[in-house]
Design a protein around this motif. Structure first.
Motif, PDB file in Angstrom:
ATOM      1  N   HIS A 196      32.103  52.174  54.242  1.00  0.00           N
ATOM      2  CA  HIS A 196      32.957  51.725  53.246  1.00  0.00           C
ATOM      3  C   HIS A 196      32.645  50.025  53.290  1.00  0.00           C
ATOM      4  CE1 HIS A 196      34.648  55.674  53.790  1.00  0.00           C
ATOM      5  NE2 HIS A 196      34.793  55.552  52.641  1.00  0.00           N
ATOM      6  N   PRO A 197      31.631  49.357  53.045  1.00  0.00           N
ATOM      7  CA  PRO A 197      31.391  48.118  53.114  1.00  0.00           C
ATOM      8  C   PRO A 197      32.043  47.275  52.335  1.00  0.00           C
ATOM      9  CG  PRO A 197      29.435  49.211  52.399  1.00  0.00           C
ATOM     10  CD  PRO A 197      30.325  50.315  52.687  1.00  0.00           C
ATOM     11  N   ARG A 198      32.268  47.826  51.130  1.00  0.00           N
ATOM     12  CA  ARG A 198      33.126  46.982  50.105  1.00  0.00           C
ATOM     13  C   ARG A 198      34.543  46.789  50.615  1.00  0.00           C
ATOM     14  NH1 ARG A 198      29.026  44.268  48.063  1.00  0.00           N
ATOM     15  NH2 ARG A 198      27.443  45.561  46.925  1.00  0.00           N
ATOM     16  N   ILE A 199      35.032  47.698  51.017  1.00  0.00           N
ATOM     17  CA  ILE A 199      36.645  47.456  51.518  1.00  0.00           C
ATOM     18  C   ILE A 199      36.483  46.676  52.765  1.00  0.00           C
ATOM     19  CG2 ILE A 199      38.158  48.748  52.993  1.00  0.00           C
ATOM     20  CD1 ILE A 199      37.498  51.425  51.275  1.00  0.00           C
ATOM     21  N   ALA A 200      35.521  46.623  53.847  1.00  0.00           N
ATOM     22  CA  ALA A 200      35.746  45.796  54.791  1.00  0.00           C
ATOM     23  C   ALA A 200      35.521  44.501  54.254  1.00  0.00           C
ATOM     24  CB  ALA A 200      34.509  46.174  55.578  1.00  0.00           C
ATOM     25  N   GLN A 201      34.560  44.218  53.036  1.00  0.00           N
ATOM     26  CA  GLN A 201      34.431  42.966  52.724  1.00  0.00           C
ATOM     27  C   GLN A 201      35.566  42.171  51.687  1.00  0.00           C
ATOM     28  OE1 GLN A 201      31.461  42.768  49.435  1.00  0.00           O
ATOM     29  NE2 GLN A 201      31.032  40.784  49.483  1.00  0.00           N
ATOM     30  N   CYS A 202      36.432  43.098  51.495  1.00  0.00           N
ATOM     31  CA  CYS A 202      37.744  42.766  50.599  1.00  0.00           C
ATOM     32  C   CYS A 202      39.012  43.065  51.408  1.00  0.00           C
ATOM     33  CB  CYS A 202      37.616  43.273  49.157  1.00  0.00           C
ATOM     34  SG  CYS A 202      36.117  43.044  48.161  1.00  0.00           S
ATOM     35  N   SER A 203      38.798  43.262  52.754  1.00  0.00           N
ATOM     36  CA  SER A 203      40.024  43.718  53.195  1.00  0.00           C
ATOM     37  C   SER A 203      41.192  42.658  53.436  1.00  0.00           C
ATOM     38  CB  SER A 203      39.628  43.959  54.834  1.00  0.00           C
ATOM     39  OG  SER A 203      39.195  43.045  55.392  1.00  0.00           O
ATOM     40  N   LEU A 204      40.813  41.320  53.388  1.00  0.00           N
ATOM     41  CA  LEU A 204      41.872  40.311  53.460  1.00  0.00           C
ATOM     42  C   LEU A 204      42.453  40.061  52.044  1.00  0.00           C
ATOM     43  CD1 LEU A 204      40.305  37.385  55.727  1.00  0.00           C
ATOM     44  CD2 LEU A 204      42.078  38.988  56.288  1.00  0.00           C
ATOM     45  N   GLN A 205      41.806  40.212  51.111  1.00  0.00           N
ATOM     46  CA  GLN A 205      42.111  40.180  49.420  1.00  0.00           C
ATOM     47  C   GLN A 205      43.086  41.609  49.198  1.00  0.00           C
ATOM     48  OE1 GLN A 205      39.276  39.530  50.565  1.00  0.00           O
ATOM     49  NE2 GLN A 205      38.192  37.781  49.701  1.00  0.00           N
ATOM     50  N   LEU A 206      42.777  42.408  49.992  1.00  0.00           N
ATOM     51  CA  LEU A 206      43.488  43.910  49.511  1.00  0.00           C
ATOM     52  C   LEU A 206      44.871  43.442  50.229  1.00  0.00           C
ATOM     53  CD1 LEU A 206      40.668  46.240  49.885  1.00  0.00           C
ATOM     54  CD2 LEU A 206      41.992  45.896  47.949  1.00  0.00           C
ATOM     55  N   ALA A 207      44.732  43.245  51.447  1.00  0.00           N
ATOM     56  CA  ALA A 207      45.891  42.881  52.232  1.00  0.00           C
ATOM     57  C   ALA A 207      47.102  41.802  51.658  1.00  0.00           C
ATOM     58  CB  ALA A 207      45.643  42.653  53.529  1.00  0.00           C
ATOM     59  N   ALA A 208      46.254  40.838  50.856  1.00  0.00           N
ATOM     60  CA  ALA A 208      47.182  39.653  50.240  1.00  0.00           C
ATOM     61  C   ALA A 208      47.934  40.173  49.056  1.00  0.00           C
ATOM     62  CB  ALA A 208      46.245  38.646  50.076  1.00  0.00           C
ATOM     63  N   LEU A 209      47.517  41.402  48.313  1.00  0.00           N
ATOM     64  CA  LEU A 209      47.950  41.764  46.844  1.00  0.00           C
ATOM     65  C   LEU A 209      49.584  42.170  47.089  1.00  0.00           C
ATOM     66  CD1 LEU A 209      45.441  44.339  45.826  1.00  0.00           C
ATOM     67  CD2 LEU A 209      45.917  41.980  44.968  1.00  0.00           C
ATOM     68  N   GLU A 210      50.256  41.643  46.207  1.00  0.00           N
ATOM     69  CA  GLU A 210      51.692  41.702  46.235  1.00  0.00           C
ATOM     70  C   GLU A 210      52.228  42.672  44.659  1.00  0.00           C
ATOM     71  OE1 GLU A 210      55.846  40.902  46.204  1.00  0.00           O
ATOM     72  OE2 GLU A 210      54.491  40.441  44.355  1.00  0.00           O
ATOM     73  N   ASP A 211      53.086  43.374  44.999  1.00  0.00           N
ATOM     74  CA  ASP A 211      53.333  44.414  44.084  1.00  0.00           C
ATOM     75  C   ASP A 211      54.003  43.981  42.844  1.00  0.00           C
ATOM     76  OD1 ASP A 211      55.917  44.230  45.244  1.00  0.00           O
ATOM     77  OD2 ASP A 211      55.808  46.400  45.974  1.00  0.00           O
TER      78      ASP A 211
END
Length: 235
Positions: A196-211
């Motif tokens: 899942h390379p795209r998840i790894a690439q965007c992991s910081l951005q995904l973690a920063a999402l605020e509901d």
């Protein structure tokens, strides 16, 4: 002393003598219990303690629990509408305020918010919210069909996402401040970068999402859709 106990002349929700219940008193007590407990479920036993009455007596005034939850949900809708202060001509801001205040009410009363996607209240609060949204999209310049479609999109987004945020907040830490960070994704995404390379690439951005930020972005997307349609029609 709570508002309920003041009205009845007792303390801590318990009162001597026979309790004279009515729908208004029950709704007021249920909203207080939902706000104080911040749990994902409203229990009749807790409501009975607050009222100083047998929990079964509640259903002499409401057909069943669903009828009670409809009345409670309709009151939250009414509160959100009443909190809107932007004038009708500022239709975009009216829609944003309605969304924001709905989220506030839902996060404050998660046990009631949990019913938002499965109950239609048919009450004045719901009707006022529908009227506000339809009026806003009509003022934007949409025809009747366009106004209804955008109302449906916005209403679905507000109800589903706001209730989801409220439930997640209640289940994670119901006692935390409403201003506390509210991540969209619970914890890091532990995906294998080889598969899942795209998840790894965007992991910081995904973690920063605020509901809550994503919630309002969704509201703005529906507003912008209405604006684009009207602009294209008049160009």
């Amino acid at each position: 002393m709570t508002q309920i106990s003041k009205r009845a002349g007792g303390s801590s929700g318990r009162r001597s003598g026979k309790v004279r219940l009515d729908q208004e008193l029950i709704i007021e007590a249920a909203l207080e219990v939902a706000q104080e407990t911040r749990g994902a479920t409203l229990h009749a036993k807790e409501l009975g303690v607050r009222l100083g009455a047998d929990p079964t007596s509640i259903y002499r005034h409401f057909r069943n629990k669903q009828h009670l939850m409809e009345a409670l949900l309709d009151e939250l809708n009414a509160r959100a509408v009443r909190a809107v202060t932007a004038p009708p001509e500022h239709w975009q801001e009216r829609l944003r305020q309605l969304a924001q205040f709905t989220l506030v009410e839902y996060r404050t009363h998660p046990a009631i918010a949990a019913e938002a996607m499965v109950l239609t209240t048919h009450g004045p609060g719901e009707h006022d919210a529908i009227e506000l949204m339809l009026d806003a999209f009509t003022r934007a310049g949409l025809d009747a069909e366009g106004a209804v479609q955008h109302y449906a999109l916005l209403s679905t987004h507000i109800l589903s996402v706001a209730s989801g945020i409220a439930i997640a907040h209640a289940e994670s830490d119901p006692k935390s401040s409403d201003d506390a960070p509210s991540p969209w994704y619970d914890g890091p995404i532990l995906a294998d970068p080889r598969t899942h390379p795209r998840i790894a690439q965007c992991s910081l951005q995904l973690a920063a999402l605020e509901d809550r930020e994503l919630f309002m972005r969704g509201v703005d997307s529906v507003i912008q859709s209405a604006e684009r349609i009207v602009t294209a029609r008049t160009a």
